[in-house]
Design a protein around this motif. Sequence first.
Motif, PDB file in Angstrom:
ATOM      1  N   TYR A  99      -9.907  10.174 -22.103  1.00  0.00           N
ATOM      2  CA  TYR A  99     -11.506   9.979 -22.495  1.00  0.00           C
ATOM      3  C   TYR A  99     -11.402  10.365 -23.917  1.00  0.00           C
ATOM      4  N   GLN A 100     -11.871   9.435 -24.840  1.00  0.00           N
ATOM      5  CA  GLN A 100     -11.809   9.592 -26.199  1.00  0.00           C
ATOM      6  C   GLN A 100     -13.143   8.972 -26.811  1.00  0.00           C
ATOM      7  N   LEU A 137      -4.224   9.372 -31.199  1.00  0.00           N
ATOM      8  CA  LEU A 137      -4.598   8.303 -29.963  1.00  0.00           C
ATOM      9  C   LEU A 137      -3.646   8.739 -28.906  1.00  0.00           C
ATOM     10  N   SER A 138      -2.601   9.365 -29.164  1.00  0.00           N
ATOM     11  CA  SER A 138      -1.618   9.558 -27.916  1.00  0.00           C
ATOM     12  C   SER A 138      -2.028  10.650 -26.922  1.00  0.00           C
ATOM     13  N   PRO A 139      -2.131  10.325 -25.861  1.00  0.00           N
ATOM     14  CA  PRO A 139      -2.366  11.432 -24.648  1.00  0.00           C
ATOM     15  C   PRO A 139      -1.091  12.413 -24.254  1.00  0.00           C
ATOM     16  N   PHE A 199     -13.329   5.490 -22.044  1.00  0.00           N
ATOM     17  CA  PHE A 199     -12.340   5.783 -21.038  1.00  0.00           C
ATOM     18  C   PHE A 199     -11.374   4.677 -20.664  1.00  0.00           C
ATOM     19  N   SER A 200      -9.989   5.295 -20.715  1.00  0.00           N
ATOM     20  CA  SER A 200      -9.055   4.324 -20.343  1.00  0.00           C
ATOM     21  C   SER A 200      -8.021   5.044 -19.253  1.00  0.00           C
ATOM     22  N   ALA A 201      -7.405   4.282 -18.738  1.00  0.00           N
ATOM     23  CA  ALA A 201      -6.231   4.704 -17.859  1.00  0.00           C
ATOM     24  C   ALA A 201      -5.079   3.669 -17.939  1.00  0.00           C
ATOM     25  N   THR A 244      -2.122  -0.365 -19.891  1.00  0.00           N
ATOM     26  CA  THR A 244      -3.446   0.330 -20.148  1.00  0.00           C
ATOM     27  C   THR A 244      -4.692  -0.420 -19.725  1.00  0.00           C
ATOM     28  N   PHE A 245      -5.720   0.144 -19.167  1.00  0.00           N
ATOM     29  CA  PHE A 245      -6.809  -0.508 -18.981  1.00  0.00           C
ATOM     30  C   PHE A 245      -8.163   0.405 -19.489  1.00  0.00           C
ATOM     31  N   ASP A 246      -8.959  -0.324 -20.465  1.00  0.00           N
ATOM     32  CA  ASP A 246     -10.105   0.322 -21.178  1.00  0.00           C
ATOM     33  C   ASP A 246     -11.282  -0.145 -19.940  1.00  0.00           C
ATOM     34  N   LEU A 247     -11.398   0.987 -19.115  1.00  0.00           N
ATOM     35  CA  LEU A 247     -12.379   0.757 -17.934  1.00  0.00           C
ATOM     36  C   LEU A 247     -13.805   1.008 -18.271  1.00  0.00           C
ATOM     37  N   PHE A 248     -14.145   1.812 -18.869  1.00  0.00           N
ATOM     38  CA  PHE A 248     -15.629   2.168 -19.382  1.00  0.00           C
ATOM     39  C   PHE A 248     -15.385   2.403 -21.007  1.00  0.00           C
ATOM     40  N   THR A 249     -16.771   2.602 -21.510  1.00  0.00           N
ATOM     41  CA  THR A 249     -16.713   3.097 -23.004  1.00  0.00           C
ATOM     42  C   THR A 249     -15.977   4.407 -23.165  1.00  0.00           C
TER      43      THR A 249
END
Length: 686
Positions: A446-447, A45-47, A393-395, A386-391
């Motif tokens: 993106y995961q 899970l770690s980018p 996809f996070s930033a 950390t923001f889960d922006l879309f399905t």
Amino acid sequence: MRLYGILFSLALTTTALAETEDSVRIGEQLEEVAVIGFKQDRAALSPVSQSTVGSLFVQNNELAGLRDLSGMMANFYMPDYGSRQYSPIYIRGIGSKINSPAVGIYVDGMPYFDRTVLDMDLFGVSKVEVLRGPQGTLFGRNATAGLINIFTHSPLDYQNTMLKASFATYNDLQIGLSTYNRLSPSVGISLTANYHHNDGFFRNHYLGTKADRINNGTARLGLTWKPSPNWLARYSFSLDLTRQKGYPYGLYDETAARLQPVFYNRESGYQRLVAMAGMNWRYDRRRFSFNSQTAFQHSHDKIHVDQDYTQADLLFVNVPLRQNQWSQEFTFRSKNDTWYHWITGLFGFYQRENFTSYTDYIQKNFNAERSNRLSTAGIAVYHVSTFDLFTHFSASLGLRYDFEEAHIDHHSYRTPLNNPSGRTELSSFQSRLHNTQLTPKFTLKYQPSLYRMLYATVSKGFKAGGFNASIKTEADRSYQPEYTWNYEIGTKIGLCDGRLTLEASLFYIDWKHQQLPITIPALGNIVRNVAHSSSKGLELSVNMNPVKGLFLQMNYGYTYAKMLRAEMEAQDYSGHMLPMVPRNTLSLNANYTLYPTGKWLDKLLFNANLTGVGKLYWREDNAMKQSFYSLLNLKVAATKGRFTWEVWTRNTTNTRYLAYYFVASHKMGQQGKPFMLGTSVIFNLK
């Protein structure tokens, strides 16, 4: 190389002949216990580009210390030369040969700042992970190149008692004991102790003795207490004692392109005592977790070196050093399934060092003494959102603010060797240095599933400035911070239900105000901000568990690190390659375990590891290089009941290579360690 190809072809052939059922996922072999740091997520899970080895990998490859991992992880290089005091670490071409390291090291959450304590023993360690790229946003100072996290077992999660005895050529003797016991459902205690002796690989032909004999002992004591379902406490204490002859350097013969034997007239060596104490408290609730880490470290070491490295009686140096370090960190992080996640914390430390260099100029009949008392204090606050922006996809956006203040009290003296009472003070000064820094990090991820990830990261690295022990001009009293900007894209992919994993990353690093050591005759090394460099490359890691009992691993790193601008003592090295940076690092590992049906054995293990490093340039002038070389380690182990018998080799083909090269009054170098053959007996009470 033909031999290596045959060995790994046999391993792959075994894949086709063995059974295809009951395979297990990578990392779950042989009851490995997963350990995750408080600030981190699971690797999947770690980018971040990272490599991890567990206790079984350490055991199967007979890795005694952190240096033995050099080249086994992509773009990770830790050369083995001199003594245990000299422990430079390079990740992606970023590193520091002297003074503060450019790689952060944490052991069970406790920071190790000083370079003299970095080369540590790996006995009893449960996991070592290397995170590449700047990690300063969460982990602070001197994590410009990356981070090394070392973990030990908790006796509440892992219980076992193990005794190991090994003997190898060069009278290499190791005896280790580890025990992890759960005294009650809420209390556990652990103890690991290890002793290592080696007669030395290289002989000083002038003195007729071995030049690199070592005796080292380590002990770690741990207590884990879980007073309630929400609270967990860990207390730890460790002690490391080293007595070592060192610096087996010989003259380099340019005509023959080889090193001459070690041949100097005064015995050289290194002594070290390191004591570490830590207290960790963790509190978990449904929506957040809290972690407190308190640490204290004391080290006392001394080097004594025949610094002309010849039979001539010219220079002899003694350098004692004492260091005390206190640190405290508080960290909070969210625990929820909402669209917003966060981690925030506060870190503070105080470090005090007293070190003095005594240089005997024997033929000139005087001693030059340089005394330094150095204190450094710092505080930092950090936050990552950390923001889960879309399905899928996070930033993430992270920011850290560091403030440090350092003070030095320096005195230099001159004393006739035949008249100690004639000591005269030559110079003295007191100086202060302030460092403040904002360290941001931006990540997009993106995961779509646990085994699929794409990420991109932009992060800033920062290494604090400091003071020079020797100066040529007033400007040399101190040097300023250096900075890096790291740009990275990567992917992590798992296939076949986790039996095949692949990780790949591309990076570019812009390294400004680079701190480079400059050798000044009769003074030593002086650090100056004289370079601007870049480093670019890639990492590739593949792990396979194609059939039951067979594990294949490949780690490859490529680094192209170049000095864009560098001027040192009227020499322009712009356009040259950075020294001490391997262009390639390669590790191939095959581990195959059989479970015979007869009564004589319960398990039979075969392990092969091939590690390659190079080419690399030794100095900024790029006049001398080490071509790519490879080392082969092999092991066979048989287990019956609680007993295991192992036979192993290191550098099996006796590859000759340079471990280090430098130019002082002469061109000098150290040979790499030769072939070793050893055997071990292990008793497990579980």
